[in-house]
Enzyme design. Structure first.
Site, PDB file in Angstrom:
ATOM      1  N   HIS A 308      69.627  -4.074  59.365  1.00  0.00           N
ATOM      2  CA  HIS A 308      70.027  -2.676  59.256  1.00  0.00           C
ATOM      3  C   HIS A 308      70.475  -2.177  60.625  1.00  0.00           C
ATOM      4  O   HIS A 308      69.916  -2.568  61.648  1.00  0.00           O
ATOM      5  CB  HIS A 308      68.852  -1.828  58.741  1.00  0.00           C
ATOM      6  N   ASP A 366      69.043  -1.996  50.449  1.00  0.00           N
ATOM      7  CA  ASP A 366      70.229  -2.188  49.612  1.00  0.00           C
ATOM      8  C   ASP A 366      70.141  -3.490  48.818  1.00  0.00           C
ATOM      9  O   ASP A 366      70.602  -3.570  47.674  1.00  0.00           O
ATOM     10  CB  ASP A 366      71.497  -2.193  50.475  1.00  0.00           C
TER      11      ASP A 366
END
Length: 431
Positions: A308, A366
């Site tokens: 991330h 995600d």
């Protein structure tokens, strides 16, 4: 207002300038450069604003190095364990966890606003059947200001409140309608007897010909997805909402702008990109090939859904989302779904392979949310609309905070101009 406890000194062309330093509740100190241009005739250059605080906010705090996400001071892990989406909505909007009476009142207000104006159905029929649901949502949410005139005056606190409740309540209905329209099925009206997440699933998957019973495990997983995406500090779409709102635009236009920004594949489309990557891999036996490409720095290939930009250690939301993914896959199984088989094996490798561990390329939120939504039966085109539903409360909370900030100004970034200097105009006949 944050406290100013010290100053920094900038020396430029032999002159010194004192810059106040703000100390936030959490996080690094912040240089106040608002008067720098007036004093020194110089701007700062920060593409992407990644080192610039554009506002003060008391809503969400992220510590990417520690892997920490706080909403109003409460950790996302604790909220996910004990709370639910609408309670987190209340927390983000009003700053405190509600009492039992306050929560009941809030849930009832949201539930009573889930239907949309009947004439709004006509908007959907103006779109092509193959229109992306996000395109439909941008248009329909923006059009809400044409139907709800009694909640567009941003200077009226009550109208701001009504607009907030309306958007939290109606975005799931609008997203479900966009989905139903895209697959040629009739719209399903909301049911007040269902909770927020269960109602959304019902509007997406029920049909008039037979009863649809919402599975509590799936409803809980959807609630988790919504909660874990509710707000995430000053990201691209939130900054877009604030920038649009700084001009005095009505709240529906501001949220439509946020949805448009979220549509970008670098932002809200990450879980869709992850599923598309899994489809490209196709079968478990091809995973080593793609892992090898990811390790080869010259290949230009990277695995989507891992690591991330903000979280340098791990994404705290992913830990919670993994639990939901395991519950959903335990219920629905992966045996007959090659895509989910690939996802589970890729997850196993990423959590055990030294390369991924050393690079801190852990599966992120995600990755898991995409797996869950795929298992539930949502097409990838619906992943970002579900993200938009979830993030609506964050956008509204940030918008309301900005409107209430007496020091806020219309957003007007400066630039580092690299074009031609002043030139004299030449008549077309002499060029």
């Amino acid at each position: 207002m944050a406290e100013t406890k010290k100053n920094a000194t900038l020396t430029l062309d032999g002159k010194s300038y004192d810059l106040p330093v703000f100390s936030p509740t959490l996080g690094p100190d912040v240089l106040d450069i608002r008067k720098l241009y007036g004093q020194a005739d110089v701007f700062t250059f920060d593409p992407g604003f990644t080192s610039t605080a554009s506002c003060e906010s008391a809503i969400t705090y992220i510590d990417g190095d520690k892997g920490e996400l706080l909403h109003r001071g409460y950790s996302i892990e604790e909220l996910a364990e004990h709370s639910h989406y609408l309670e987190v909505c209340y927390l983000l909007l009003y700053g405190e966890l509600p009492t039992a009476a306050q929560l009941t009142d809030f849930e009832q207000r949201v539930t009573r606003h889930t239907m949309v104006h009947e004439q709004m159905h006509n908007f959907f029929r103006g779109f092509r059947r193959d229109a992306h649901p996000m395109a439909t949502m941008v248009g329909v949410v923006g059009a809400m200001s044409a139907f709800y005139h009694d909640s567009t005056d941003i200077n009226d606190p009550w109208q701001r409140e009504v607009a907030a409740i309306r958007m939290i309540a109606k975005l799931p209905t609008i997203a479900a309608m966009a989905y139903k329209y895209s697959i040629g099925q009739p719209f399903v009206y909301p049911k007040n007897s269902l909770d927020y997440a269960g109602n959304f699933l019902h509007m997406c998957f029920a049909i008039p010909a037979e009863d649809y019973v919402v599975n509590p495990i799936l409803a809980k997983a959807m609630d988790r997805i919504m909660m874990l995406h509710a707000d995430h500090e000053q990201n691209a779409s939130t900054s877009t909402v604030r920038l649009a709102g700084s001009s005095g635009a009505n709240p529906f236009a501001c949220i439509a702008a946020g949805i448009a920004c979220l549509w970008g594949p670098a932002h809200g489309g990450a879980n869709q990109a992850c599923l598309e990557m899994l489809k490209e891999i196709g079968t478990v036996d091809r995973i080593p090939e793609f892992v090898a490409k990811a390790k080869d720095k010259d290949s230009g290939f990277r695995l989507m859904g891992f690591g991330h930009r903000v979280y340098k250690n791990f994404d705290p939301r992913a830990t919670v989302m993994k639990e939901s993914a395991d519950e959903v896959l335990g219920l629905l199984g992966v045996e007959n779904n090659p895509l989910l088989q690939v996802a589970k094996e890729l997850e196993r490798i990423a959590l055990s392979d030294e390369y991924f561990i050393s690079k801190k390329l852990y599966p992120n939120v995600d990755f898991y949310s995409g797996i869950i939504l795929e298992a539930m039966g949502f097409p990838t085109s619906m992943f970002t609309p579900i993200f938009a539903i979830s993030r609506t409360v964050g956008w509204i909370s940030q918008w309301k905070e900005m409107i209430g900030d007496k020091g806020q100004k219309i957003g007007r970034p400066r630039q580092l101009y690299i074009g031609e200097p002043h030139r004299a105009y030449v008549d077309v006949r002499n060029r």
